[in-house]
Design a protein around this motif. Structure first.
Motif, PDB file in Angstrom:
ATOM      1  N   LEU A 243       0.830  -1.200   0.000  1.00  9.72           N
ATOM      2  CA  LEU A 243       0.000   0.000   0.000  1.00  9.72           C
ATOM      3  C   LEU A 243       0.871   1.259   0.000  1.00  9.72           C
ATOM      4  CD1 LEU A 243      -2.852  -0.990   2.499  1.00  9.72           C
ATOM      5  CD2 LEU A 243      -3.012  -0.763   0.001  1.00  9.72           C
ATOM      6  N   ALA A 244       1.925   1.234   0.805  1.00  9.54           N
ATOM      7  CA  ALA A 244       2.839   2.378   0.835  1.00  9.54           C
ATOM      8  C   ALA A 244       3.527   2.557  -0.518  1.00  9.54           C
ATOM      9  CB  ALA A 244       3.883   2.180   1.940  1.00  9.54           C
ATOM     10  N   ALA A 245       3.916   1.451  -1.133  1.00  8.02           N
ATOM     11  CA  ALA A 245       4.595   1.515  -2.431  1.00  8.02           C
ATOM     12  C   ALA A 245       3.681   2.084  -3.504  1.00  8.02           C
ATOM     13  CB  ALA A 245       5.081   0.123  -2.824  1.00  8.02           C
ATOM     14  N   MET A 246       2.420   1.656  -3.508  1.00  7.77           N
ATOM     15  CA  MET A 246       1.470   2.160  -4.496  1.00  7.77           C
ATOM     16  C   MET A 246       1.225   3.654  -4.328  1.00  7.77           C
ATOM     17  SD  MET A 246       0.509  -0.003  -6.730  1.00  7.77           S
ATOM     18  CE  MET A 246      -0.917   0.883  -7.353  1.00  7.77           C
ATOM     19  N   TYR A 247       1.228   4.114  -3.092  1.00 10.48           N
ATOM     20  CA  TYR A 247       1.039   5.550  -2.854  1.00 10.48           C
ATOM     21  C   TYR A 247       2.281   6.338  -3.266  1.00 10.48           C
ATOM     22  CZ  TYR A 247       0.288   9.948  -0.399  1.00 10.48           C
ATOM     23  OH  TYR A 247       0.149  11.280  -0.095  1.00 10.48           O
ATOM     24  N   LEU A 248       3.459   5.832  -2.897  1.00 14.62           N
ATOM     25  CA  LEU A 248       4.694   6.578  -3.132  1.00 14.62           C
ATOM     26  C   LEU A 248       5.056   6.674  -4.611  1.00 14.62           C
ATOM     27  CD1 LEU A 248       6.931   5.326  -0.187  1.00 14.62           C
ATOM     28  CD2 LEU A 248       5.863   7.569  -0.447  1.00 14.62           C
ATOM     29  N   VAL A 249       4.730   5.674  -5.404  1.00 12.57           N
ATOM     30  CA  VAL A 249       5.139   5.698  -6.806  1.00 12.57           C
ATOM     31  C   VAL A 249       4.560   6.904  -7.530  1.00 12.57           C
ATOM     32  CG1 VAL A 249       3.234   4.221  -7.588  1.00 12.57           C
ATOM     33  CG2 VAL A 249       5.340   4.331  -8.925  1.00 12.57           C
ATOM     34  N   PHE A 250       3.369   7.317  -7.148  1.00  4.09           N
ATOM     35  CA  PHE A 250       2.752   8.476  -7.790  1.00  4.09           C
ATOM     36  C   PHE A 250       3.031   9.768  -7.017  1.00  4.09           C
ATOM     37  CE2 PHE A 250       0.013   4.822  -8.927  1.00  4.09           C
ATOM     38  CZ  PHE A 250       0.236   4.826 -10.299  1.00  4.09           C
ATOM     39  N   THR A 251       3.186   9.659  -5.710  1.00  2.63           N
ATOM     40  CA  THR A 251       3.430  10.852  -4.889  1.00  2.63           C
ATOM     41  C   THR A 251       4.802  11.440  -5.150  1.00  2.63           C
ATOM     42  OG1 THR A 251       2.025   9.896  -3.172  1.00  2.63           O
ATOM     43  CG2 THR A 251       3.414  11.752  -2.541  1.00  2.63           C
ATOM     44  N   ILE A 252       5.801  10.587  -5.294  1.00  2.00           N
ATOM     45  CA  ILE A 252       7.154  11.075  -5.583  1.00  2.00           C
ATOM     46  C   ILE A 252       7.216  11.706  -6.964  1.00  2.00           C
ATOM     47  CG2 ILE A 252       9.522  10.286  -6.048  1.00  2.00           C
ATOM     48  CD1 ILE A 252       9.168   8.285  -3.786  1.00  2.00           C
ATOM     49  N   SER A 253       6.431  11.189  -7.884  1.00  2.00           N
ATOM     50  CA  SER A 253       6.472  11.670  -9.266  1.00  2.00           C
ATOM     51  C   SER A 253       5.812  13.032  -9.435  1.00  2.00           C
ATOM     52  CB  SER A 253       5.786  10.658 -10.195  1.00  2.00           C
ATOM     53  OG  SER A 253       6.406   9.384 -10.100  1.00  2.00           O
ATOM     54  N   GLU A 254       4.870  13.389  -8.556  1.00  4.87           N
ATOM     55  CA  GLU A 254       4.136  14.654  -8.699  1.00  4.87           C
ATOM     56  C   GLU A 254       4.260  15.490  -7.430  1.00  4.87           C
ATOM     57  OE1 GLU A 254       3.068  15.764 -11.357  1.00  4.87           O
ATOM     58  OE2 GLU A 254       2.947  14.000 -12.652  1.00  4.87           O
ATOM     59  N   SER A 255       3.993  16.786  -7.558  1.00  2.00           N
ATOM     60  CA  SER A 255       4.239  17.720  -6.466  1.00  2.00           C
ATOM     61  C   SER A 255       3.027  17.965  -5.570  1.00  2.00           C
ATOM     62  CB  SER A 255       4.724  19.063  -7.024  1.00  2.00           C
ATOM     63  OG  SER A 255       3.764  19.588  -7.944  1.00  2.00           O
ATOM     64  N   ASN A 256       1.828  17.570  -6.002  1.00  6.75           N
ATOM     65  CA  ASN A 256       0.653  17.768  -5.160  1.00  6.75           C
ATOM     66  C   ASN A 256      -0.341  16.623  -5.377  1.00  6.75           C
ATOM     67  OD1 ASN A 256      -1.394  18.572  -7.327  1.00  6.75           O
ATOM     68  ND2 ASN A 256       0.194  20.138  -7.652  1.00  6.75           N
ATOM     69  N   ASN A 257      -1.272  16.504  -4.455  1.00  7.50           N
ATOM     70  CA  ASN A 257      -2.204  15.374  -4.478  1.00  7.50           C
ATOM     71  C   ASN A 257      -3.114  15.390  -5.711  1.00  7.50           C
ATOM     72  OD1 ASN A 257      -1.301  14.163  -2.085  1.00  7.50           O
ATOM     73  ND2 ASN A 257      -2.570  15.529  -0.834  1.00  7.50           N
ATOM     74  N   TYR A 258      -3.453  16.581  -6.207  1.00  2.35           N
ATOM     75  CA  TYR A 258      -4.293  16.665  -7.399  1.00  2.35           C
ATOM     76  C   TYR A 258      -3.579  16.054  -8.599  1.00  2.35           C
ATOM     77  CZ  TYR A 258      -6.985  18.611 -11.273  1.00  2.35           C
ATOM     78  OH  TYR A 258      -7.722  18.756 -12.424  1.00  2.35           O
ATOM     79  N   ARG A 259      -2.298  16.387  -8.743  1.00  2.00           N
ATOM     80  CA  ARG A 259      -1.510  15.824  -9.844  1.00  2.00           C
ATOM     81  C   ARG A 259      -1.292  14.327  -9.649  1.00  2.00           C
ATOM     82  NH1 ARG A 259      -0.855  16.993 -14.422  1.00  2.00           N
ATOM     83  NH2 ARG A 259       1.355  16.405 -14.482  1.00  2.00           N
ATOM     84  N   VAL A 260      -1.236  13.888  -8.406  1.00  2.61           N
ATOM     85  CA  VAL A 260      -1.077  12.458  -8.121  1.00  2.61           C
ATOM     86  C   VAL A 260      -2.275  11.685  -8.632  1.00  2.61           C
ATOM     87  CG1 VAL A 260      -1.035  10.751  -6.262  1.00  2.61           C
ATOM     88  CG2 VAL A 260       0.457  12.735  -6.152  1.00  2.61           C
ATOM     89  N   VAL A 261      -3.461  12.203  -8.362  1.00  2.00           N
ATOM     90  CA  VAL A 261      -4.688  11.562  -8.843  1.00  2.00           C
ATOM     91  C   VAL A 261      -4.721  11.527 -10.362  1.00  2.00           C
ATOM     92  CG1 VAL A 261      -7.206  11.707  -8.901  1.00  2.00           C
ATOM     93  CG2 VAL A 261      -5.978  12.173  -6.770  1.00  2.00           C
ATOM     94  N   GLU A 262      -4.321  12.644 -10.994  1.00  2.00           N
ATOM     95  CA  GLU A 262      -4.283  12.696 -12.460  1.00  2.00           C
ATOM     96  C   GLU A 262      -3.331  11.644 -13.025  1.00  2.00           C
ATOM     97  OE1 GLU A 262      -3.232  16.616 -13.753  1.00  2.00           O
ATOM     98  OE2 GLU A 262      -5.335  17.195 -14.028  1.00  2.00           O
ATOM     99  N   LEU A 263      -2.168  11.501 -12.409  1.00  2.00           N
ATOM    100  CA  LEU A 263      -1.188  10.528 -12.887  1.00  2.00           C
ATOM    101  C   LEU A 263      -1.710   9.110 -12.713  1.00  2.00           C
ATOM    102  CD1 LEU A 263       1.637   9.958 -14.013  1.00  2.00           C
ATOM    103  CD2 LEU A 263       2.504   9.982 -11.658  1.00  2.00           C
ATOM    104  N   PHE A 264      -2.368   8.836 -11.582  1.00  2.00           N
ATOM    105  CA  PHE A 264      -2.915   7.504 -11.343  1.00  2.00           C
ATOM    106  C   PHE A 264      -4.005   7.173 -12.370  1.00  2.00           C
ATOM    107  CE2 PHE A 264      -6.189   4.815  -9.376  1.00  2.00           C
ATOM    108  CZ  PHE A 264      -5.437   3.681  -9.118  1.00  2.00           C
ATOM    109  N   VAL A 265      -4.896   8.123 -12.619  1.00  2.00           N
ATOM    110  CA  VAL A 265      -5.962   7.909 -13.609  1.00  2.00           C
ATOM    111  C   VAL A 265      -5.359   7.690 -14.992  1.00  2.00           C
ATOM    112  CG1 VAL A 265      -7.939   8.966 -14.760  1.00  2.00           C
ATOM    113  CG2 VAL A 265      -7.676   9.186 -12.279  1.00  2.00           C
TER     114      VAL A 265
END
Length: 372
Positions: free
Chosen positions: A126-148
């Protein structure tokens, strides 16, 4: 003054240190009253039988000191510190369940390996799935966009270079991992570090001081990667928000030193799995965020060798038993620190020498800041 990261880090370390020193005697008394004593396995070191009954689960003191000091001094909006706290406390809960079975239910083996690894894997993945997108983007909105975007692309999207595997001592050398590669590597680092620290925690003060040193060194890397100026100058990836991890690392150092006050030989209290599993998981998670997985393996070389010694001993024993009908051993006893005890080293000699080795390895790790 409170806006300065370095000031808050110093205050976090002092806060955790004071909490640990002041609360330590009370915690030890409570653990003694509750008869939460360390069981010693019958096949363990005979010289350790005298430690049977020493209060354990003292890692609770470390985790409380870290959590309180961190919450008091870090930016509550910082997502990286929150994920490290969640992983740390999550692994602490696993360790708590393991210790509880050992000391309350009187089962020297505690939680079975499969069950322990299952819950570690759940938290690690679970931590790995969160970090892979969080490290790549600077804010949570961009994280959601990258995941989608990753889902819509059929699970095939390119991550920025800073999400790749960085090789120390080389300028801007980064091997792309992809989402699944990043998740797998992160899982191995977090779960592996957690179990490696746990295996090392077998002598008075042996595990906690290396945790303090490695955690402090990782705090320096966090400060660099979180600074646009220093990261650019030293050719490190800039990861906005990662600098706040210095607060957690400082709190971990302060709490660890406070615990060492009571854990130094002869130990008044043991850390138990509740502390060792949690601190190892914290080190692994921080290393992933600051993109220093290989450097963690270098600085935590004592943890790595201890884990390898156990795996090698078990594998060789099973192989020789299958082939020759009786199991044979590479070491006199695993983990490695027990081998040196069996070889004639005193407990304090093993502990201090492992500290010295860790200090040297941390200096090598820190040298990668400039030697690139």
């Amino acid at each position: 003054m409170f806006q300065y990261l370095t000031f808050r880090a110093v205050m976090a370390a002092m806060t955790a240190l004071l909490i640990g020193l002041l609360a330590g005697p009370w915690v030890i008394r409570r653990l003694t009253e509750l008869k939460i004593g360390q069981p010693v396995r019958g096949y363990g070191m005979q010289t350790h039988l005298s430690k049977s009954g020493t209060p354990t689960m003292g890692g609770v003191l470390v985790l409380l000191s870290i959590a309180i000091a961190t919450l008091l001094w870090f930016d509550l909006a910082n997502r990286f510190v929150w994920i490290v706290l969640i992983v740390t406390l999550g692994f602490g809960m696993i360790g708590w369940a393991d210790d509880w079975r050992k000391v309350v239910q009187k089962d020297p083996e505690g939680m079975r390996s499969r069950e322990k690894y299952f819950w570690q894997s759940v938290i690690g993945l679970l931590a790995a799935m969160y970090l892979v997108f969080t490290i790549s983007e600077s804010n949570n909105y961009r994280v959601v966009e990258l995941f989608v975007g990753w889902v819509r692309s059929g699970f095939d999207v390119d991550l920025p270079p800073k999400a790749g595997l960085l090789v120390p001592f080389f300028k801007e050398v980064s091997y792309p991992l992809g989402v699944f590669g990043f998740v797998f590597l992160t899982y191995l680092v977090i779960v592996g570090a957690s179990n490696a620290v746990n295996l090392t925690d077998g002598l008075d003060g042996l595990a906690i001081m290396p945790v303090v040193m490695v955690g402090s060194a990782l705090g320096v890397f966090a400060y660099v990667t979180g600074s646009a100026v220093y990261s650019k100058y030293l050719l490190f990836p800039y990861i906005p928000g990662s600098g706040e991890l210095l607060i957690f690392c400082a709190a971990m150092a302060g709490a660890g030193l406070a615990f060492l006050w009571f854990n130094a030989h002869p130990a008044q209290v043991f850390m138990g799995d509740v502390g060792a599993l949690a601190l190892g998981g914290a080190l692994g998670t921080i290393a992933v965020i600051v993109r220093q997985e290989i450097v963690l393996a270098i600085m935590g070389g004592v943890f790595v060798v201890e884990a390898i010694s156990v795996m090698a001993q078990v594998m060789y024993f099973k192989y020789t038993k299958r082939r020759y009908g009786e199991g044979r051993r590479i070491l006199k006893m695993a983990p490695l620190h027990h081998h040196f005890e069996k070889s004639g080293w005193k407990e304090t000699q093993v502990v201090v020498r492992f500290w010295i080795i860790t200090m040297l390895l941390c200096l090598i790790g820190l040298s990668t800041l400039k030697l690139r």
